[in-house]
Scaffold this active site. Structure first.
Site, PDB file in Angstrom:
ATOM      1  N   ASN A 390      20.288  68.418  48.796  1.00  0.00           N
ATOM      2  CA  ASN A 390      21.440  69.213  48.387  1.00  0.00           C
ATOM      3  C   ASN A 390      21.001  70.556  47.798  1.00  0.00           C
ATOM      4  O   ASN A 390      21.155  71.604  48.438  1.00  0.00           O
ATOM      5  CB  ASN A 390      22.275  68.427  47.385  1.00  0.00           C
ATOM      6  CG  ASN A 390      23.597  69.096  47.068  1.00  0.00           C
ATOM      7  OD1 ASN A 390      23.818  70.244  47.406  1.00  0.00           O
ATOM      8  ND2 ASN A 390      24.492  68.370  46.420  1.00  0.00           N
ATOM      9  N   ASP A 391      20.412  70.528  46.619  1.00  0.00           N
ATOM     10  CA  ASP A 391      20.094  71.783  45.937  1.00  0.00           C
ATOM     11  C   ASP A 391      19.118  72.658  46.728  1.00  0.00           C
ATOM     12  O   ASP A 391      19.201  73.877  46.678  1.00  0.00           O
ATOM     13  CB  ASP A 391      19.515  71.492  44.553  1.00  0.00           C
ATOM     14  CG  ASP A 391      20.555  70.808  43.656  1.00  0.00           C
ATOM     15  OD1 ASP A 391      21.745  71.077  43.848  1.00  0.00           O
ATOM     16  OD2 ASP A 391      20.148  70.010  42.801  1.00  0.00           O
ATOM     17  N   VAL A 392      18.202  72.038  47.469  1.00  0.00           N
ATOM     18  CA  VAL A 392      17.182  72.831  48.166  1.00  0.00           C
ATOM     19  C   VAL A 392      17.733  73.542  49.397  1.00  0.00           C
ATOM     20  O   VAL A 392      17.033  74.335  50.026  1.00  0.00           O
ATOM     21  CB  VAL A 392      15.956  71.971  48.570  1.00  0.00           C
ATOM     22  CG1 VAL A 392      15.274  71.413  47.340  1.00  0.00           C
ATOM     23  CG2 VAL A 392      16.331  70.865  49.533  1.00  0.00           C
ATOM     24  N   ALA A 430      21.389  69.798  40.221  1.00  0.00           N
ATOM     25  CA  ALA A 430      21.717  71.036  39.534  1.00  0.00           C
ATOM     26  C   ALA A 430      23.173  71.026  39.057  1.00  0.00           C
ATOM     27  O   ALA A 430      23.570  71.850  38.248  1.00  0.00           O
ATOM     28  CB  ALA A 430      21.470  72.224  40.445  1.00  0.00           C
TER      29      ALA A 430
END
Lengths: 464, 107
Positions: A390-392, A430
């Site tokens: 997700n965040d990456v 995050a």
């Protein structure tokens, strides 16, 4: 005989050297194992006359047995937890060595005070206990956090920093007391207090660090356990411990630096718990144009594709889907599709976690690509399949502000179609919205990673 | 005596600084693929403290503390050996396991 320690040290140095290249790494680990064996045998030979054999043998057997069981039983997906736990054990062992040595030294030399036994000992003994205990409890907090347990810091805001500072000062106070006190009783009390304060510090310092930053913490704790070992080396005056500890200490520090760079954050920022601090942005689930799809439709999409990139994340590890993704990859390659895997430096829960996972399921090494190698290529890619990451892949990182601003990401949104396999729209560590999901070229598959990939494998097999 | 101690102090600090520099030189430029094995491999090395733990496990006759407190310091030493050995054996075995899966497809 003590020159054998020099040989052991050299084996460690060359062992680490070889661990840094794929071709020689297996051999490197062997060298390092040989060094450890040599170090232990040498110690037994040198101290043959003075050590209690049954204590040593019982200790080696019990520890070896437990270590072997842990190593055999841990699945690759839980590797980060295991490394964290092992770190903790190493740290506490160093602290115990310092305590036992202090006990014996004060009695042996008849000195009532640690300050009389040389500056090195006076500094190294409390330092070993402090760092060792911080490593122990910090590692176990990391262990539980990696296991997905949410533990919240009891204090908020600046009260937290004051509490940490107070504990730090108390630890220094105890150390000074321990060194200068003239009586054995107060020295013992100081040691116990120091160990307790250090344990509390380890817990409190690790708690605020976000789950997404755990790769950094694990490498930092690795570094601590090395420093604790080196400090124990100062205590018992053994250069082998000093060198080996220093090697581990610096290697952990460098890995920490690499991880921080990969997230475009400073170490201080990570340690203070910048993001992932159990906060979720208010708009985290505000999506306007989500397009959900099924494995069947993705299979049809794959039918027309000539190049496919997989982006694995922690969700892949949780679902144990590493074998299924390899199977899908192989099927596509048979159909003449170019298949690649894009690995973000902090994908997973520890540095290189995804590489190990995919290697275990026999994905060929030359199909794995690092972020810098593949990022320019997404615009020529037909289908990107994001599995449990997700965040990456969050394009919000390209904006000037926001919690993850400036973090290098995989540019999956540049691909013609981006398929995201994710159980829900829940935010990543995050805790923020991912605008990728709203893009017109993004399709969502709301399934467990394994289920979704198995479905795609089945459908692709049926394609003609 | 004072002078010997001062020289010894200098030497151990000297060794520590050089070893740290060596560590920096060795580890820079590791491919990300190997971060996990490198970490668990170096983690196993930090179990070197087992050497110190063994040295602390004295026989009761040799233990300067005498019989009863000697038991206490040996308990500390025993625990230190156990924890350090878990670190060593667990760390190396798991690293071997990982590297084994790298080798399999490296052929």
């Amino acid at each position: 005989m003590t020159y054998l320690y020099l040989l052991a040290t050299l084996l460690f140095v060359f062992g680490i050297k070889r661990l840094t290249s794929v071709k020689t790494c297996a051999q490197g680990n062997r060298l390092s194992e040989a060094g450890m064996l040599l170090a232990i045998v040498t110690t037994l030979l040198i101290y043959n006359g003075s050590i209690s054999w049954w204590v040593v043998i019982a200790g080696l057997l019990v520890g070896g047995g437990i270590g072997a069981i842990i190593a055999k039983k841990t699945p690759t997906t839980q590797m980060p937890e295991m490394v964290a736990a092992l770190n903790g054990f190493g740290g506490v062992a160093s602290a115990l060595v310092a305590m036992a040595d202090l006990l014996q030294n004060t009695a042996l030399k008849g000195e009532a005070s640690l300050s009389m036994m040389g500056t090195v000992l006076a500094i190294a003994t409390p330092a070993t206990i402090l760092i060792g205990m911080v490593t122990l409890t910090g590692s176990f907090v990391a262990f539980f956090k990696l296991g997905g347990k949410k533990i919240v810091h009891p204090l908020k805001g600046s009260a937290r920093h004051y509490a940490h500072a107070a504990l730090g000062l108390a630890a220094i106070g105890c150390s000074v007391w321990m060194v200068f006190t003239g009586s054995h009783v107060s020295m013992a009390i100081a040691v116990i207090l120091l160990a307790l304060i250090a344990s509390a510090l380890g817990v409190l310092l690790t708690l605020p660090i976000g789950g997404a930053d755990m790769p950094v913490v694990v490498s930092l704790l690795n570094s601590y356990s090395g420093v604790a070992g080196a400090a124990a080396g100062f205590v018992i005056n053994n250069p082998l411990l000093i060198v080996a500890g220093a090697l581990v200490g610096t290697s952990g520090l460098i890995l920490t630096q690499i991880m921080c760079k990969a997230m475009n954050r400073s170490l201080g920022n990570v340690l203070l718990g910048g993001i992932g601090d159990d906060t979720v942005a208010k708009d985290a689930k505000d999506y306007k144009s989500i397009k959900a799809t099924t494995p069947e439709e993705v299979a049809m999409l794959l039918d027309g594709a000539t190049s496919v990139v997989f982006v694995p994340g922690y969700g892949l590890a949780v679902a144990q889907a590493q074998h299924t993704i390899r199977e899908l990859g192989e099927l596509l390659i048979k159909r003449g599709v170019t298949v690649r895997y894009a690995i973000h430096p902090v994908a997973g829960r520890m540095p290189g976690h995804m590489n190990v996972l995919l290697a275990e399921s026999d994905v060929p090494y030359d199909q794995l690509f690092e972020m810098d190698q593949i990022n320019g290529d997404f615009k020529n890619t037909d289908v990107v399949i994001v599995v449990g990451a997700n965040d990456v892949v969050n394009p919000a990182a390209r904006e000037d502000t926001g919690p993850i601003a400036g973090m290098p990401i995989l540019n999956v949104d540049e691909a013609r179609t981006c398929v995201v396999i994710k159980r829900s729209l829940a935010p990543g560590y995050a805790g923020i919205r991912n605008p990728l999901f709203d893009l017109p070229n993004t399709l969502m598959v709301f399934l467990d990673a394994k289920e979704a990939l198995e479905g795609m494998v089945k459908e692709v097999k049926e394609l003609k | 005596m004072e002078q010997i101690l001062a020289q010894l102090t200098f030497l151990v600090i000297f060794v520590f600084v050089i070893a740290s520099l060596l560590g920096f030189e060795l580890i820079t430029k590791v491919p990300p693929t190997l971060h996990t094995p490198l970490m668990s491999g170096s983690n196993a090395i930090s179990g070197i403290t087992v050497v110190g733990a063994i040295m602390c496990a004295l026989t009761l006759e040799g233990n300067p503390l005498g019989k009863t407190p000697g038991w206490f310091s040996n308990t500390l030493a025993f625990l230190a050996i156990v924890f350090a050995t878990i670190n060593v054996v667990g760390g190396y075995m798991v690293t071997d396991r990982m590297l084994g899966s790298f080798k399999k497809k490296g052929k």
